[in-house]
Structures are given as C-alpha cells and as structure tokens.
Design an enzyme around this catalytic site. Structure first.
Site, PDB file in Angstrom:
ATOM      1  CE  LYS A   7     -13.867  10.782   0.724  1.00 48.98           C
ATOM      2  NZ  LYS A   7     -13.612   9.740  -0.292  1.00 48.98           N
TER       3      LYS A   7
ATOM      4  CE  LYS B 120     -14.928  12.845  -4.093  1.00 45.21           C
ATOM      5  NZ  LYS B 120     -13.559  12.419  -3.788  1.00 45.21           N
TER       6      LYS B 120
ATOM      7  NE  ARG C 156      -2.574  -1.055   3.629  1.00 43.51           N
ATOM      8  CZ  ARG C 156      -2.528  -2.191   4.311  1.00 43.51           C
ATOM      9  NH1 ARG C 156      -2.888  -3.314   3.724  1.00 43.51           N
ATOM     10  NH2 ARG C 156      -2.118  -2.224   5.565  1.00 43.51           N
TER      11      ARG C 156
ATOM     12  CD  GLU D  29     -17.347  11.575  -1.725  1.00 40.17           C
ATOM     13  OE1 GLU D  29     -16.395  11.664  -0.944  1.00 40.17           O
ATOM     14  OE2 GLU D  29     -17.398  10.752  -2.634  1.00 40.17           O
TER      15      GLU D  29
HETATM   16  P1  13P Z   1     -14.288   7.644  -7.106  1.00 39.90           P
HETATM   17  O1  13P Z   1     -13.921   8.768  -8.025  1.00 39.90           O
HETATM   18  O2  13P Z   1     -13.584   6.353  -7.417  1.00 39.90           O
HETATM   19  O3  13P Z   1     -15.784   7.507  -6.956  1.00 39.90           O
HETATM   20  O4  13P Z   1     -13.731   8.021  -5.678  1.00 39.90           O
HETATM   21  C1  13P Z   1     -13.892   9.308  -5.227  1.00 39.90           C
HETATM   22  C2  13P Z   1     -14.041   9.287  -3.770  1.00 39.90           C
HETATM   23  O5  13P Z   1     -13.289   9.906  -3.062  1.00 39.90           O
HETATM   24  C3  13P Z   1     -15.159   8.523  -3.190  1.00 39.90           C
HETATM   25  O6  13P Z   1     -15.323   8.860  -1.854  1.00 39.90           O
END
Ligand code: 13P
Length: 337
Positions: free
Chosen positions: A136, A219, A46, A177
């Site tokens: 986030k 987002k 990772r 998000e």
């Molecule tokens: P994806 O663009 O693969 O959907 O991932 C963005 C992300 O941060 C999801 O939480």
C-alpha cells in the site's frame, strides 16, 4: 509471481464479500490511537494490540487481507509465531505499507507529496521474503483555498505510478491509494471535482508506467462533503456521487475498489459502502473496504489496554468486519443485525 498470480491475488482480496483491515498505522499514528484509550505506546503494547486484532476468531470469514507496518511485519504473536504466519493460518493475506509518509511539497505551502521511492525495489524484495503479497502507498490531497495545485496532483500521481510498477515487478499487488482528505468546509461538488481530477491523473500515470490494471486495487476516498461543511450529504448522495465519479475515471480492467474510511464513523462507512452495492446500477469492479479506523475504533474503545477486555474487543472487531462484509453484498440492514 507471474502476472497471472498477481491478478489472482488482486481478485482474491475482494472475493466472497471480504475486504481488508488496515492495521498499518505508523509508530506516530498508533501512539495517538492508543493514547485515545489511555494506553502508552511501546513496542510491547503495539505488539499486544496487533495480536488481539490478528487472532480474533473468524476474522478471516470477513477479512481477506491485513495491511501491516514495517515494525509489525517483523513482530511475533506471544507464542513466537510471526504475524504474517498467524494471518496466513487464518486465511488472511499479509500486506505491507511501503511509503515513508506524506512530506511537505516544496514551493506548495500546505500540500504534501508521499515519499519512499528510494530503495523501494530492495525493500519490496525484503517484505516479500517476510510474507507480504500486496502493498500500500497513500497519497494525500488536501482541499482548501487554491488547493490542490496541479503540482501536488502530478507529483503524487507520478509517485503512485512508480510505486505500483515497482510492486508488480517485485511480485506484489499494489494498492493505489489517492486520499482526498475530508478535512475542511468544502461541499460535495468540490470533492467530486477534485477526486475526478486526481483519479484521471493517477490512471494516466499508471498507464504511462505500464502498470497492469488487472493486478492492482484502487483505494480511494468516497465523494463526500468536508467535515466542516454547512451542506453535509446524505448516505444516498455520497453513494451516487462516488459511483458517478468512479465510473468516469476508473477503467473496468481494475478488479476491485477498496475504500478507505478517512475519518467517517464506523456506522457511516458501512452505510455508504452498502448503499453503493445496493442501487445505482451495475458497475464493473467489486466494491469493498480497506478500513482502518472504521474497523478498529469500536474494538479499541472496548479493549482500553485491559487483558480482561480482549475477547470482547475481538468480538466487536469481527462483528464490524461482518457488517462491512454484508455491505459488500448490499445486505447491511443496520446496526441491530
Ligand atoms: P482509515 O480507514 O482510518 O482512513 O485508514 C485507511 C488507511 O489505510 C489509510 O491509509
């Protein structure tokens, strides 16, 4: 951070046609991604994969910020430099995923609420000390028979607002998000209705919790037909419907909207972003990207865990970021560019 500094950080993350690389897969999710190219997921694989991403030459020309995971923000490059410092040297702002995942929502079968508010103030302070300047939190909304429920929308919007307020109190720009999943056979109309209801509730709750809209980034998922829909929508329709929905729900005070890719192919995610920045009239926010899979997939496939492939994988990542940066300016002319 003062309010002015938070606003500056939010604006800087979407300035100059740059966007965000989401590299914050949880340990379970990154294991799936690595398994897809037959790489075992260990602390070291990772770390090595993330080092490949973060040290890609010129990544910072197209990427303004990288979202890290709890394990990753504490890891170092092979030369001992902590990853947040590696990013800063490349003119990339370190960010951090701070939710602890989507968990089953009681009494609402099939739905989830994102957890992680307990102890969040203290965790944010620690992450800030480790170099993070934005955060986030991902809420997940599923479309299905009798879904989403109002309960699910309310619970997730409330948690997003509490999180965002705590971030601003603690000197971090919150990325808010709310993801409406592409899973399912619903059509684009249903996606637009659900996304509109979700965003209305999210901004209501952000207001209730006194969140400074000038110092967040949104987002969202795009307005798009479900993966198994009999009526897939074209690029122009996705762009038009997404902007239609956002204009009705997202205040002009928000500096930037950075889309997730949510299972779209890399090419689709770029084409949709480009279309939104090409036509369909003016919009008050900068439209950019915060892609995970749509930025990483091609590079991951090129790498497949082999050191000999690392440079090629880095070039592929940076090229993908460059194409998305072009899409932020409506200048993406296809894959051949
Ligand atoms: P994806 O663009 O693969 O959907 O991932 C963005 C992300 O941060 C999801 O939480």
């Amino acid at each position: 951070m003062t309010r002015a500094e938070l606003e500056e950080t939010a604006q800087a993350l979407v300035a100059d046609g740059r966007g965000i690389l989401a590299a914050d897969e949880s340990t379970g999710t990154i294991a799936k991604r690595l398994a897809s190219v037959e790489v075992e997921s260990t602390f070291d694989t990772r770390r090595g994969y993330r080092e490949l991403l973060f040290t890609a030459p010129d990544l910072g020309h197209y990427v303004s910020g990288v979202i890290l995971y709890d394990e990753t923000i504490r890891q170092n490059a092979a030369d001992g430099t902590p990853f947040p410092e590696v990013l800063r040297r490349g003119h990339v702002v370190p960010g951090i995923k701070v939710d602890t995942g989507a968990k089953p929502l009681a009494l609402c079968p099939g739905e989830t609420v994102t957890e992680g508010l307990d102890g969040l103030r203290e965790r944010l302070a620690e992450y800030r000390g480790l170099g993070a300047r934005f955060a986030k939190w991902r809420a997940v909304i599923r479309i299905g028979a009798d879904m989403p429920t109002a309960t699910c929308i309310e619970a997730n919007a409330h948690a997003l607002a509490r999180y965002a307020a705590l971030c601003q109190d603690g000197g971090l720009v919150p990325i808010v998000e709310p993801e409406v999943l592409m899973d399912g056979s619903h059509d684009i109309d249903t996606c637009e209705l659900v996304t509109t209801a979700v965003l209305r509730r999210v901004f209501d709750d952000l207001h209730t919790h006194r969140v400074v809209l000038e110092a967040i980034l949104l987002k969202p998922s795009m307005v798009i037909a479900g993966r198994d829909s009999d009526y897939p929508a074209g690029v122009e329709e996705v762009a038009e419907r997404t902007l239609h929905c956002l204009r009705r729900t997202v205040p002009a005070a928000v500096p930037g909207i950075v889309f997730l890719s949510g299972g779209q192919s890399s090419e689709q995610a770029t084409a949709h972003l480009n279309a939104m920045n090409t036509g369909f009239g003016p919009h008050p926010w900068t439209l950019s990207f915060s892609y995970g899979r749509a930025l990483q997939d091609q590079a991951l496939k090129a790498w497949r865990g082999a050191a000999d492939n690392a440079e090629a994988a880095q070039r592929i990542l940076v090229r993908r970021a460059m194409l998305n940066s072009a899409a932020c300016r409506g200048a993406y002319t296809g894959e051949a560019a």
